[in-house]
Motif scaffolding. Sequence first.
Motif, PDB file in Angstrom:
ATOM      1  N   LEU A   2       0.862  -1.187   0.000  1.00  0.00           N
ATOM      2  CA  LEU A   2       0.000   0.000   0.000  1.00  0.00           C
ATOM      3  C   LEU A   2       0.895   1.232   0.000  1.00  0.00           C
ATOM      4  O   LEU A   2       1.654   1.440   0.951  1.00  0.00           O
ATOM      5  N   TYR A   3       0.810   2.014  -1.054  1.00  0.00           N
ATOM      6  CA  TYR A   3       1.567   3.264  -1.156  1.00  0.00           C
ATOM      7  C   TYR A   3       0.630   4.425  -0.827  1.00  0.00           C
ATOM      8  O   TYR A   3      -0.350   4.646  -1.544  1.00  0.00           O
ATOM      9  N   ILE A   4       0.939   5.137   0.259  1.00  0.00           N
ATOM     10  CA  ILE A   4       0.137   6.293   0.647  1.00  0.00           C
ATOM     11  C   ILE A   4       0.973   7.550   0.373  1.00  0.00           C
ATOM     12  O   ILE A   4       2.132   7.637   0.799  1.00  0.00           O
ATOM     13  N   PHE A   5       0.362   8.492  -0.338  1.00  0.00           N
ATOM     14  CA  PHE A   5       1.078   9.704  -0.741  1.00  0.00           C
ATOM     15  C   PHE A   5       0.554  10.941  -0.026  1.00  0.00           C
ATOM     16  O   PHE A   5      -0.664  11.136   0.087  1.00  0.00           O
ATOM     17  N   ASP A   6       1.479  11.776   0.407  1.00  0.00           N
ATOM     18  CA  ASP A   6       1.174  13.160   0.733  1.00  0.00           C
ATOM     19  C   ASP A   6       0.736  13.847  -0.572  1.00  0.00           C
ATOM     20  O   ASP A   6       1.073  13.374  -1.656  1.00  0.00           O
ATOM     21  N   LYS A   7      -0.028  14.926  -0.480  1.00  0.00           N
ATOM     22  CA  LYS A   7      -0.440  15.615  -1.718  1.00  0.00           C
ATOM     23  C   LYS A   7       0.486  16.789  -2.083  1.00  0.00           C
ATOM     24  O   LYS A   7       1.183  16.738  -3.092  1.00  0.00           O
ATOM     25  N   LYS A 104      -1.024  15.137  10.564  1.00  0.00           N
ATOM     26  CA  LYS A 104       0.408  14.851  10.604  1.00  0.00           C
ATOM     27  C   LYS A 104       1.107  15.963  11.382  1.00  0.00           C
ATOM     28  O   LYS A 104       0.723  17.116  11.222  1.00  0.00           O
ATOM     29  N   PRO A 105       2.057  15.684  12.238  1.00  0.00           N
ATOM     30  CA  PRO A 105       2.901  14.479  12.309  1.00  0.00           C
ATOM     31  C   PRO A 105       2.311  13.283  13.075  1.00  0.00           C
ATOM     32  O   PRO A 105       3.024  12.310  13.283  1.00  0.00           O
ATOM     33  N   SER A 106       1.036  13.338  13.494  1.00  0.00           N
ATOM     34  CA  SER A 106       0.441  12.132  14.078  1.00  0.00           C
ATOM     35  C   SER A 106       0.178  11.114  12.964  1.00  0.00           C
ATOM     36  O   SER A 106       0.118  11.468  11.786  1.00  0.00           O
ATOM     37  N   GLY A 107      -0.011   9.870  13.359  1.00  0.00           N
ATOM     38  CA  GLY A 107      -0.115   8.802  12.363  1.00  0.00           C
ATOM     39  C   GLY A 107      -1.537   8.393  12.004  1.00  0.00           C
ATOM     40  O   GLY A 107      -1.735   7.428  11.267  1.00  0.00           O
ATOM     41  N   GLY A 108      -2.537   9.147  12.497  1.00  0.00           N
ATOM     42  CA  GLY A 108      -3.937   8.720  12.370  1.00  0.00           C
ATOM     43  C   GLY A 108      -4.427   8.444  10.959  1.00  0.00           C
ATOM     44  O   GLY A 108      -5.137   7.453  10.737  1.00  0.00           O
ATOM     45  N   ASP A 133       5.867  14.565   7.508  1.00  0.00           N
ATOM     46  CA  ASP A 133       5.472  13.338   6.811  1.00  0.00           C
ATOM     47  C   ASP A 133       6.276  12.143   7.332  1.00  0.00           C
ATOM     48  O   ASP A 133       5.735  11.066   7.575  1.00  0.00           O
ATOM     49  N   GLN A 134       7.584  12.374   7.471  1.00  0.00           N
ATOM     50  CA  GLN A 134       8.447  11.319   8.001  1.00  0.00           C
ATOM     51  C   GLN A 134       8.012  10.940   9.416  1.00  0.00           C
ATOM     52  O   GLN A 134       7.965   9.760   9.772  1.00  0.00           O
ATOM     53  N   GLN A 135       7.661  11.973  10.207  1.00  0.00           N
ATOM     54  CA  GLN A 135       7.238  11.718  11.586  1.00  0.00           C
ATOM     55  C   GLN A 135       5.906  10.962  11.631  1.00  0.00           C
ATOM     56  O   GLN A 135       5.694  10.103  12.487  1.00  0.00           O
ATOM     57  N   ALA A 136       5.022  11.276  10.703  1.00  0.00           N
ATOM     58  CA  ALA A 136       3.727  10.584  10.660  1.00  0.00           C
ATOM     59  C   ALA A 136       3.920   9.102  10.320  1.00  0.00           C
ATOM     60  O   ALA A 136       3.268   8.228  10.910  1.00  0.00           O
ATOM     61  N   ALA A 143       7.125   2.321   6.767  1.00  0.00           N
ATOM     62  CA  ALA A 143       8.297   2.850   6.071  1.00  0.00           C
ATOM     63  C   ALA A 143       7.983   4.205   5.461  1.00  0.00           C
ATOM     64  O   ALA A 143       6.817   4.537   5.204  1.00  0.00           O
ATOM     65  N   PHE A 144       9.038   4.995   5.263  1.00  0.00           N
ATOM     66  CA  PHE A 144       8.876   6.328   4.676  1.00  0.00           C
ATOM     67  C   PHE A 144       9.852   6.492   3.530  1.00  0.00           C
ATOM     68  O   PHE A 144      10.984   6.016   3.592  1.00  0.00           O
TER      69      PHE A 144
END
Length: 155
Positions: A2-7, A104-108, A133-136, A143-144
Amino acid sequence: MLYIFDKDGTLVQDVDGKRPPNTLDEQKPFPDVLPKCQALIAEGHLLAVASNQGGVAFGLMTAEQAHMLVQHITTYIGATTYAVCVTHPNGKTKSARRESRFRKPSGGMIEYLMDAFGVSKADTVYIGDMDSDQQAAEAAGVAFEWAKDFFGREA
Ligand SMILES: [Mg+2]
């Protein structure tokens, strides 16, 4: 996977190199995004988007507009779904001025999307362009990858 992207700054370019888009006219995907995402889908991977849209809390756009922007890029890359958080702890709009476990930076948002797909942490990667993003990704235990590395962009 699963690849999740920031916008903003990951899938779409900043406006005049300065700020995220607030309208569909301003929202321009990086040219490398579509071919890369199409290749991932062809390989059988799952795609999603997770985006802070704190501009809503500052009155720059409505929540509906923020969702429309995220939904548009989600459809553009062929991703299945997305998560958005419009709150900001310093926002001007009283109703959206707060912290959130989804921001973000929370992981919810990443956790939500893993549950939405039924995918494990070990099979999830988050791709973004900012420290938050890295922190989330770290908060969610996945993985980031930096967007510039993932898409092979010049620094
Ligand atoms: Mg970004």
